[in-house]
Design an enzyme around this catalytic site. Structure first.
Site, PDB file in Angstrom:
ATOM      1  N   THR A 114      47.172  49.546  32.403  1.00 12.69           N
ATOM      2  CA  THR A 114      46.368  48.859  31.387  1.00 12.69           C
ATOM      3  C   THR A 114      46.189  49.726  30.146  1.00 12.69           C
ATOM      4  O   THR A 114      46.154  50.946  30.241  1.00 12.69           O
ATOM      5  CB  THR A 114      44.995  48.540  32.007  1.00 12.69           C
ATOM      6  OG1 THR A 114      45.185  47.514  32.952  1.00 12.69           O
ATOM      7  CG2 THR A 114      43.979  48.101  30.979  1.00 12.69           C
ATOM      8  N   ARG A 160      44.773  35.649  40.109  1.00 17.47           N
ATOM      9  CA  ARG A 160      43.886  36.823  40.153  1.00 17.47           C
ATOM     10  C   ARG A 160      43.638  37.390  38.733  1.00 17.47           C
ATOM     11  O   ARG A 160      44.547  37.536  37.935  1.00 17.47           O
ATOM     12  CB  ARG A 160      44.536  37.886  41.035  1.00 17.47           C
ATOM     13  CG  ARG A 160      43.753  39.199  41.167  1.00 17.47           C
ATOM     14  CD  ARG A 160      44.206  40.242  40.166  1.00 17.47           C
ATOM     15  NE  ARG A 160      43.537  41.520  40.376  1.00 17.47           N
ATOM     16  CZ  ARG A 160      43.485  42.491  39.482  1.00 17.47           C
ATOM     17  NH1 ARG A 160      44.073  42.353  38.314  1.00 17.47           N
ATOM     18  NH2 ARG A 160      42.867  43.618  39.743  1.00 17.47           N
TER      19      ARG A 160
HETATM   20  N1  ASP Z   1      42.234  47.180  35.545  1.00 14.95           N
HETATM   21  C1  ASP Z   1      43.459  46.436  35.643  1.00 14.95           C
HETATM   22  C2  ASP Z   1      43.295  45.293  36.598  1.00 14.95           C
HETATM   23  O1  ASP Z   1      42.722  45.458  37.645  1.00 14.95           O
HETATM   24  C3  ASP Z   1      44.592  47.240  36.097  1.00 14.95           C
HETATM   25  C4  ASP Z   1      44.845  48.450  35.278  1.00 14.95           C
HETATM   26  O2  ASP Z   1      43.921  49.156  34.879  1.00 14.95           O
HETATM   27  O3  ASP Z   1      46.032  48.736  35.035  1.00 14.95           O
HETATM   28  O4  ASP Z   1      43.795  44.228  36.312  1.00 14.95           O
END
Ligand code: ASP
Length: 313
Positions: free
Chosen positions: A178, A206
């Site tokens: 992310t 999701r």
């Molecule tokens: N926080 C993000 C999620 O759970 C994943 C990530 O941080 O890459 O969708």
């Protein structure tokens, strides 16, 4: 004299394996992080708004195939890309968020426009895309988001029947990729923006913390702006970004104490691996993580650039 301003960005936290990192990949990652933080900083330097700075910084990372957002988003179980993003401006506590979009090149811009151009805060799926196209966004084919690397990761995950990244074919396969940015502008505004493809092999629509105001993204003028990265299921339940703001607001904890208490306290105890970036009302920046690394960069109030990957740097 101009008022203080600063910016920090991240390209995801998690397990990043030094031994597997090639010099070529490392320099590509560092270059993308620098381009991102500079894009945001330029806006702040010209007296621009903190939210515009964070969105500009995140857009650069969304356009890179190296991060799990926009172009480099991971695949769902159905072998498509579904992206989440959110933004918050600390002045009026305005916020915008979108989840499960499939045909938007830069989800962070759509989150910003939900904030600025709609009466709502959070739009999902087809409705979010309908709003986008009504507001002049191009329809981006899924092909644009295809990368061999993400496809291979998905196949590995499918064989394992797992959701998060767990096989280390690439140095950062166990990383949540992310992206996000936080900034303080010269007018005293704090803002945060976060964008993601979510987690590989996700099912059933999701949605993670990156789309959730108060978990993945939060900003409150005079207090703090936060953007997180990690396994969203934990970050949502711990309301990570909001908890940091509350600790600083009510307990009067300083930035570092609030961030480190949350990341290394209950979140870690319940198994929530990840990290965050935060900036306070004076422009002080803090990176917190309970993982071995987080792609990150900042330009502080004195104009000093810093770019790092590993937790021990
Ligand atoms: N926080 C993000 C999620 O759970 C994943 C990530 O941080 O890459 O969708």
């Amino acid at each position: 004299m101009s008022k203080p301003f600063s910016i920090a960005i991240h390209g995801g936290a998690g397990t990043i394996v030094r031994e597997q990192m090639t010099a070529e990949l490392k320099s590509a990652i560092l270059a993308a992080l620098e381009a991102s933080v500079q894009a945001g900083h330029r806006i702040l330097q010209q007296g621009g708004d903190a939210l515009d700075a964070t969105v500009a910084a995140v857009e650069v990372l969304e356009d890179s195939p190296l991060f799990n957002a926009g172009k480099g988003s991971v695949f769902t179980h159905k072998e498509i890309v579904e992206m989440d993003a959110s933004v918050m401006h600390g002045k009026e506590k305005d916020a915008g968020a979108i989840a499960g979009v499939r045909h938007i090149k830069n989800p962070v811009c759509l989150a910003r426009d939900v904030m600025r151009k709609s009466d709502h805060v959070f739009l999902i799926g087809e409705g979010a895309e309908e709003f986008a196209f009504e507001n002049g966004y191009d329809y981006t084919e899924q092909d644009y988001f295809y990368t061999d690397r993400r496809y291979e990761q998905l196949q590995t995950m499918k064989e394992k029947g797992a959701f998060a990244l767990s096989e280390s074919k690439f140095p950062d396969d166990r990383k949540f990729g992310t992206v996000g940015a936080v900034a303080l502008d010269q007018h005293g505004n704090l803002a945060a923006a976060t964008s993601t493809g979510g987690i590989t092999n996700k099912k059933y629509g999701r949605v993670g913390d990156s789309a959730v105001i108060g978990s993945g993204t939060y900003a409150e003028n005079g207090n703090v702006a936060v953007s997180t990265t990690g396994m969203g299921e934990y970050f949502i339940r711990q309301t990570v970004a909001g908890d940091i703001a509350a600790r600083m607001r009510y307990l009067k904890q300083d930035l570092v104490t609030a961030c480190d208490t949350v990341i290394n306290g209950e979140l870690k105890d319940m198994g929530g691996e990840g990290g965050l970036i935060a900036v306070d009302g004076s422009g002080q920046i803090h990176f917190a993580m309970n993982s071995s690394g987080m792609y990150r960069a900042s330009i502080d109030t004195s104009g000093e650039l810093s770019i790092k990957i590993y937790a021990d740097e």
